[in-house]
Design a protein around this motif. Structure first.
Motif, short mmCIF file in Angstrom:
data_model
loop_
_atom_site.label_atom_id
_atom_site.label_comp_id
_atom_site.label_asym_id
_atom_site.label_seq_id
_atom_site.Cartn_x
_atom_site.Cartn_y
_atom_site.Cartn_z
N LEU A 156 53.81 21.81 66.50
CA LEU A 156 55.20 22.18 66.30
C LEU A 156 55.48 22.39 64.81
O LEU A 156 55.20 21.54 63.98
N LYS A 157 56.05 23.55 64.49
CA LYS A 157 56.33 23.91 63.10
C LYS A 157 57.77 24.36 62.95
O LYS A 157 58.26 25.19 63.72
N ARG A 158 58.45 23.81 61.97
CA ARG A 158 59.83 24.18 61.68
C ARG A 158 59.87 25.48 60.90
O ARG A 158 59.21 25.63 59.86
N LEU A 159 60.67 26.45 61.38
CA LEU A 159 60.74 27.76 60.72
C LEU A 159 61.99 27.94 59.89
O LEU A 159 62.00 28.74 58.96
N THR A 160 63.08 27.25 60.21
CA THR A 160 64.33 27.37 59.44
C THR A 160 64.74 26.00 58.94
O THR A 160 64.54 24.99 59.61
N ALA B 215 57.76 36.15 60.94
CA ALA B 215 57.42 35.25 62.04
C ALA B 215 57.06 33.85 61.57
O ALA B 215 57.09 32.91 62.36
N ASP B 216 56.76 33.69 60.27
CA ASP B 216 56.47 32.36 59.74
C ASP B 216 57.71 31.70 59.13
O ASP B 216 57.62 30.63 58.53
N GLY B 217 58.87 32.34 59.26
CA GLY B 217 60.12 31.79 58.76
C GLY B 217 60.49 32.24 57.36
O GLY B 217 61.57 31.89 56.87
N ASP C 242 67.66 23.88 64.39
CA ASP C 242 66.73 24.76 63.68
C ASP C 242 65.78 25.41 64.66
O ASP C 242 65.64 24.96 65.82
N ILE C 243 65.12 26.46 64.23
CA ILE C 243 64.15 27.18 65.05
C ILE C 243 62.76 26.63 64.77
O ILE C 243 62.37 26.47 63.61
N PHE C 244 62.03 26.33 65.83
CA PHE C 244 60.68 25.78 65.75
C PHE C 244 59.72 26.68 66.52
O PHE C 244 60.10 27.34 67.48
N ARG C 245 58.47 26.66 66.07
CA ARG C 245 57.40 27.39 66.76
C ARG C 245 56.33 26.41 67.18
O ARG C 245 56.01 25.47 66.45
#
Length: 325
Positions: free
Chosen positions: A135-139, A174-176, A124-127
């Protein structure tokens, strides 16, 4: 011949088992990249989970700068990219599922070649902040979500996903939120980047399913797709020059053990070879001001392991006429 466009070639990463796929920050002062740390020889005699997997690092572009680990150290990581405001970054990671029960069989690779990259389940994509915090999961879709990069205004992320059963290009906020599909043809589409003017997207594709890749360009709506290459080689890793007219990419047209970097005008298809060195030269990118090119090479260091290199870059004299691939 490299001196025509490249000068002052120097190695950037050291002390890694392998390192590559680096990108510049918006101010050009630091880079983010993926790397496998060097491990004592004894460790390799008893392999441990994830010890051969890439993790994400950042580093200042100063002599003696020490790289900083940004990812969690778990799972596999890939495709990091700085946000447009320089305050955060994104990357693909399997750290929430570092040892998936399903076999990691889905991958792209050319028959008879050692070169291969996988599409692991649970990617998954994280920011995160620049130090890896917050760390935040976007997908959160099933399968593989990775190969992400920001739009120039920082409001969108373009990425690759297998959520619909095939590797396709998507754009999300950009926030998923609000993902929308850009490509709709059979075959893997990946490695997308917005042009610096925000009007077009460049990516690679295996549309013919022939173990080859071609470079494609499209608008951000996905309604104006055009192939830029159509040859019997693997063409991949395209990246925009700041003028939004030229790209660099790597190709196997000189042999699958001798990838080289080419420069292309996407409006005329005029192109020119930039690197002339045995081995692998690939994943080229430009600095935001276009004055430097960074790429991954296993041919220029002393240990033949992949590392990052940077050179001063001059666009002129740029290619003026289309060549025959």
């Amino acid at each position: 011949m490299e001196a025509k466009h490249l000068a002052n070639i120097r190695q950037v990463t050291f002390g890694f088992f392998r390192a590559g796929e680096g990108y510049f920050s918006a101010d050009g002062k630091r880079i983010v990249f993926q790397a496998v740390p060097n491990l004592p020889e004894a460790v390799f005699l008893e392999p441990k989970p994830n010890q051969y997997e890439y993790q994400i690092f950042t580093s200042e572009l100063n002599p003696g700068a020490r790289p900083k680990l940004i990812s969690t150290g778990e799972g596999a990581c890939t495709c990091a990219f700085f946000s447009s405001d320089g305050a955060s970054l994104i990357f693909g990671s399997t750290h929430l599922n570092p040892t998936p029960s399903a076999p990691r069989s889905a991958a792209y690779g050319r028959s008879g070649s050692r070169y291969r990259w996988s599409f692991p389940e649970g990617m998954d994509i994280f920011r995160s902040d620049l130090d890896g915090k917050n760390l935040k999961r976007l997908t959160e879709s099933n399968g593989y979500d990775a190969e992400g990069s920001f739009s120039p205004d920082g409001k969108q992320i373009v990425f690759t996903s297998f959520r619909d059963g095939d590797g396709e290009i998507y754009v999300m906020d950009a926030d998923g939120k609000n993902p929308r599909r850009i490509t709709h043809a059979k075959g893997y589409d990946g490695g997308p980047f917005f042009s610096p003017d925000g009007k077009r997207i460049i990516y690679r594709s295996d549309r013919k399913g022939d173990d080859l890749l071609q470079i494609y360009i499209n608008n951000v709506e996905g309604s104006d797709e055009r192939a830029l290459t159509a040859n019997d080689a693997v063409n991949w890793g395209p990246f925009w020059h700041p003028d939004s007219k030229h790209i660099v990419y790597s190709t196997s047209r000189h042999g699958h053990s001798n990838y080289e970097v080419y420069l292309m005008n996407v409006d005329t298809n005029a192109e020119e070879r930039l690197t002339f060195h045995d081995g692998f030269d690939g994943l080229p990118v430009f600095s935001p001001d276009g004055k430097q090119m960074m790429w991954t090479s296993n041919a220029r260091g002393t240990d033949r392991n992949s590392q990052l290199f940077i050179a001063d870059f001059t666009l002129d004299p740029a290619p003026a006429a289309a060549s025959n691939p």
